[in-house]
Design a protein around this motif. Structure first.
Motif, PDB file in Angstrom:
ATOM      1  N   MET A  67      -6.238   5.466  -2.773  1.00 31.06           N
ATOM      2  CA  MET A  67      -5.266   6.254  -2.024  1.00 31.06           C
ATOM      3  C   MET A  67      -5.903   6.853  -0.775  1.00 31.06           C
ATOM      4  O   MET A  67      -5.302   6.883   0.303  1.00 31.06           O
ATOM      5  N   ARG A  68      -7.141   7.325  -0.908  1.00 31.22           N
ATOM      6  CA  ARG A  68      -7.827   7.903   0.247  1.00 31.22           C
ATOM      7  C   ARG A  68      -8.103   6.837   1.306  1.00 31.22           C
ATOM      8  O   ARG A  68      -8.033   7.119   2.510  1.00 31.22           O
ATOM      9  N   THR A  69      -8.417   5.628   0.871  1.00 32.15           N
ATOM     10  CA  THR A  69      -8.644   4.532   1.814  1.00 32.15           C
ATOM     11  C   THR A  69      -7.362   4.190   2.556  1.00 32.15           C
ATOM     12  O   THR A  69      -7.375   3.958   3.778  1.00 32.15           O
ATOM     13  N   ILE A  70      -6.248   4.174   1.839  1.00 34.48           N
ATOM     14  CA  ILE A  70      -4.952   3.887   2.472  1.00 34.48           C
ATOM     15  C   ILE A  70      -4.636   4.952   3.512  1.00 34.48           C
ATOM     16  O   ILE A  70      -4.178   4.642   4.622  1.00 34.48           O
ATOM     17  N   VAL A  71      -4.882   6.219   3.176  1.00 33.84           N
ATOM     18  CA  VAL A  71      -4.613   7.312   4.118  1.00 33.84           C
ATOM     19  C   VAL A  71      -5.398   7.102   5.408  1.00 33.84           C
ATOM     20  O   VAL A  71      -4.865   7.252   6.516  1.00 33.84           O
ATOM     21  N   ARG A  72      -6.659   6.750   5.290  1.00 31.99           N
ATOM     22  CA  ARG A  72      -7.508   6.576   6.466  1.00 31.99           C
ATOM     23  C   ARG A  72      -7.012   5.451   7.380  1.00 31.99           C
ATOM     24  O   ARG A  72      -7.261   5.478   8.591  1.00 31.99           O
ATOM     25  N   ASN A  73      -6.322   4.475   6.812  1.00 31.12           N
ATOM     26  CA  ASN A  73      -5.882   3.320   7.585  1.00 31.12           C
ATOM     27  C   ASN A  73      -4.510   3.491   8.216  1.00 31.12           C
ATOM     28  O   ASN A  73      -4.052   2.601   8.943  1.00 31.12           O
ATOM     29  N   ASN A  86       0.822  -1.210   0.000  1.00 35.08           N
ATOM     30  CA  ASN A  86       0.000   0.000   0.000  1.00 35.08           C
ATOM     31  C   ASN A  86       0.858   1.264   0.000  1.00 35.08           C
ATOM     32  O   ASN A  86       0.551   2.231  -0.700  1.00 35.08           O
ATOM     33  N   ILE A  87       1.925   1.257   0.795  1.00 34.19           N
ATOM     34  CA  ILE A  87       2.826   2.409   0.824  1.00 34.19           C
ATOM     35  C   ILE A  87       3.467   2.606  -0.546  1.00 34.19           C
ATOM     36  O   ILE A  87       3.556   3.733  -1.054  1.00 34.19           O
ATOM     37  N   GLU A  88       3.931   1.514  -1.143  1.00 31.07           N
ATOM     38  CA  GLU A  88       4.570   1.598  -2.463  1.00 31.07           C
ATOM     39  C   GLU A  88       3.592   2.125  -3.515  1.00 31.07           C
ATOM     40  O   GLU A  88       3.942   2.994  -4.316  1.00 31.07           O
ATOM     41  N   PHE A  89       2.370   1.587  -3.502  1.00 28.51           N
ATOM     42  CA  PHE A  89       1.357   2.051  -4.456  1.00 28.51           C
ATOM     43  C   PHE A  89       1.071   3.538  -4.260  1.00 28.51           C
ATOM     44  O   PHE A  89       1.007   4.308  -5.227  1.00 28.51           O
ATOM     45  N   PHE A  90       0.904   3.952  -3.005  1.00 27.26           N
ATOM     46  CA  PHE A  90       0.584   5.350  -2.715  1.00 27.26           C
ATOM     47  C   PHE A  90       1.705   6.276  -3.186  1.00 27.26           C
ATOM     48  O   PHE A  90       1.452   7.273  -3.883  1.00 27.26           O
ATOM     49  N   CYS A  91       2.929   5.969  -2.821  1.00 22.02           N
ATOM     50  CA  CYS A  91       4.063   6.828  -3.184  1.00 22.02           C
ATOM     51  C   CYS A  91       4.277   6.869  -4.695  1.00 22.02           C
ATOM     52  O   CYS A  91       4.527   7.943  -5.256  1.00 22.02           O
ATOM     53  N   ASP A 109       6.836   9.384   3.468  1.00 25.78           N
ATOM     54  CA  ASP A 109       8.114   9.094   4.114  1.00 25.78           C
ATOM     55  C   ASP A 109       8.265   7.589   4.357  1.00 25.78           C
ATOM     56  O   ASP A 109       9.062   7.170   5.196  1.00 25.78           O
ATOM     57  N   ASN A 110       7.431   6.801   3.623  1.00 23.45           N
ATOM     58  CA  ASN A 110       7.490   5.334   3.680  1.00 23.45           C
ATOM     59  C   ASN A 110       7.208   4.777   5.065  1.00 23.45           C
ATOM     60  O   ASN A 110       7.824   3.804   5.505  1.00 23.45           O
ATOM     61  N   ALA A 114      -3.844  15.105   7.014  1.00 27.06           N
ATOM     62  CA  ALA A 114      -2.709  15.597   6.237  1.00 27.06           C
ATOM     63  C   ALA A 114      -1.403  14.957   6.713  1.00 27.06           C
ATOM     64  O   ALA A 114      -0.536  14.607   5.908  1.00 27.06           O
ATOM     65  N   ALA A 115      -1.257  14.773   8.022  1.00 24.20           N
ATOM     66  CA  ALA A 115      -0.045  14.153   8.567  1.00 24.20           C
ATOM     67  C   ALA A 115       0.072  12.698   8.115  1.00 24.20           C
ATOM     68  O   ALA A 115       1.185  12.182   7.938  1.00 24.20           O
ATOM     69  N   LYS A 116      -1.056  12.015   7.934  1.00 21.86           N
ATOM     70  CA  LYS A 116      -1.018  10.638   7.446  1.00 21.86           C
ATOM     71  C   LYS A 116      -0.441  10.573   6.034  1.00 21.86           C
ATOM     72  O   LYS A 116       0.305   9.646   5.697  1.00 21.86           O
ATOM     73  N   VAL A 117      -0.786  11.553   5.196  1.00 26.82           N
ATOM     74  CA  VAL A 117      -0.211  11.597   3.854  1.00 26.82           C
ATOM     75  C   VAL A 117       1.294  11.824   3.937  1.00 26.82           C
ATOM     76  O   VAL A 117       2.071  11.166   3.219  1.00 26.82           O
TER      77      VAL A 117
END
Length: 335
Positions: free
Chosen positions: A227-233, A17-22, A289-290, A281-284
């Motif tokens: 991406m928004r779902t990943i941020v929430r988690n 998920n981190i890799e996909f998001f970044c 920052d992986n 915003a801090a979650k993004v």
């Protein structure tokens, strides 16, 4: 996103998920960079709000590419885009839509609802402070509830939905300051400054030659929702949570964490919506920052854009040249 039986992503899923998001975030930013010269902090700030599910207020003098930036984002993520040019004579129906009489195939007339430009995914509210408070209020429901109510009709907007508003900080004749309730609905307020000397060289080369820059879609609606779902988690450490609470309470005059300068110069501080925006915003920032957990430095990095428009300064602050940015910096130094 796949999650384990205890509703917590596994280590492998978290890494994916981190890799996909970044990768997706970087691809969108790089594609926008083909059109927008410089302004890296602004581009990252806008994309941070978009991924966090919030709205953006862009403030800068005319000609700095604010409108072009929003248009470039819509093409890069392949989302429907609409632009509303706010003027003093605009009415709420011009934004929300209205019922109109249309001729049918039998020669008669049917009352048909025509949605306004707010019914889109990305909405550019250009020079938002040039509309009257009555018209500005048409955005209050849609920015918070993601729906439009006209008469007895309620329209749910498709996700993702984001309002990106612009305003000019210097030409204030004939403008109407945004009410605090509306400012609080913007996740971040970004200040767009002048390009650097090197940026001007690039601008000349790109815009005054025969080159034609065409942006392509490098992401889409489904990926942005993911991406928004990943941020929430993303998880939040207890230390980061405690720091964020102290910081938000520190903007509130006469709270236990307020500094003497906040007590002296601030009449209204950040609301609970402010801490929600700060954490999203801090979650993004953490993901970029992986990491899949928010720590204190993530909050420090995004604090000023998230909180600067949520602090209402009193007359003494304006008379002495105090700014919300300075007060927030002082709070960050003191904590």
């Amino acid at each position: 996103m796949t999650i384990s039986a205890n509703n917590t992503p596994t280590a492998n899923e978290t890494g994916q998920n981190i890799e996909f998001f970044c990768d997706t975030f970087t691809a969108i930013k790089d594609e926008i960079g083909k059109m927008i010269v410089g302004q890296q902090a602004v581009v990252e700030g806008v994309l941070t709000a978009l991924c966090a599910g919030g709205h953006v207020l862009l403030e800068g003098v005319p000609g700095l590419g604010k409108t072009m930036l929003v248009s470039a984002i819509s093409r890069s993520v392949d989302l429907p885009f609409s632009r509303i040019q706010f003027t003093p004579d605009m009415m709420p129906a011009d934004i929300q839509g209205a019922s109109v009489l249309l001729e049918n195939e039998n020669g008669g007339h049917d009352l048909t609802f025509q949605p306004g430009p707010i019914v889109s995914n990305l909405v550019l509210a250009d020079e938002i402070n040039r509309a009257t408070p009555k018209t500005q209020s048409a955005l209050l429901e849609v920015m918070q509830e993601k729906q439009v109510t006209v008469g007895k009709r309620t329209i749910k907007l498709d996700e993702p939905f984001c309002v990106m508003a612009t305003q000019n900080p210097v030409d204030q004749e004939g403008t109407y300051p945004l009410p605090e309730a509306q400012l609080d609905r913007f996740l971040v307020k970004l200040e767009v400054g002048y390009p650097t000397e090197q940026d001007y060289h690039t601008i000349i080369d790109r815009t005054t030659s025969g080159a034609n820059i065409e942006l392509k879609a490098v992401s889409n609606r489904a990926e942005l929702i993911r991406m928004r779902t990943i941020v929430r988690n993303v998880q939040v450490s207890e230390a980061a949570k405690a720091f964020a609470i102290k910081l938000v309470m520190g903007t509130q005059p006469h709270s236990q964490y307020a500094s003497s300068s906040v007590n002296e110069f601030v009449s209204l501080g950040a609301s609970p919506r402010g801490i929600q925006s700060l954490m999203l915003a801090a979650k993004v920032i953490a993901l970029l920052d992986n990491r899949f957990e928010v720590i204190e430095k993530d909050i420090r990095k995004i604090a000023i854009p998230v909180l600067r428009h949520r602090m209402v300064l009193n007359f003494k602050a304006q008379a002495t040249g105090q700014s919300a940015d300075t007060l927030i910096k002082n709070l960050l130094t003191g904590f």
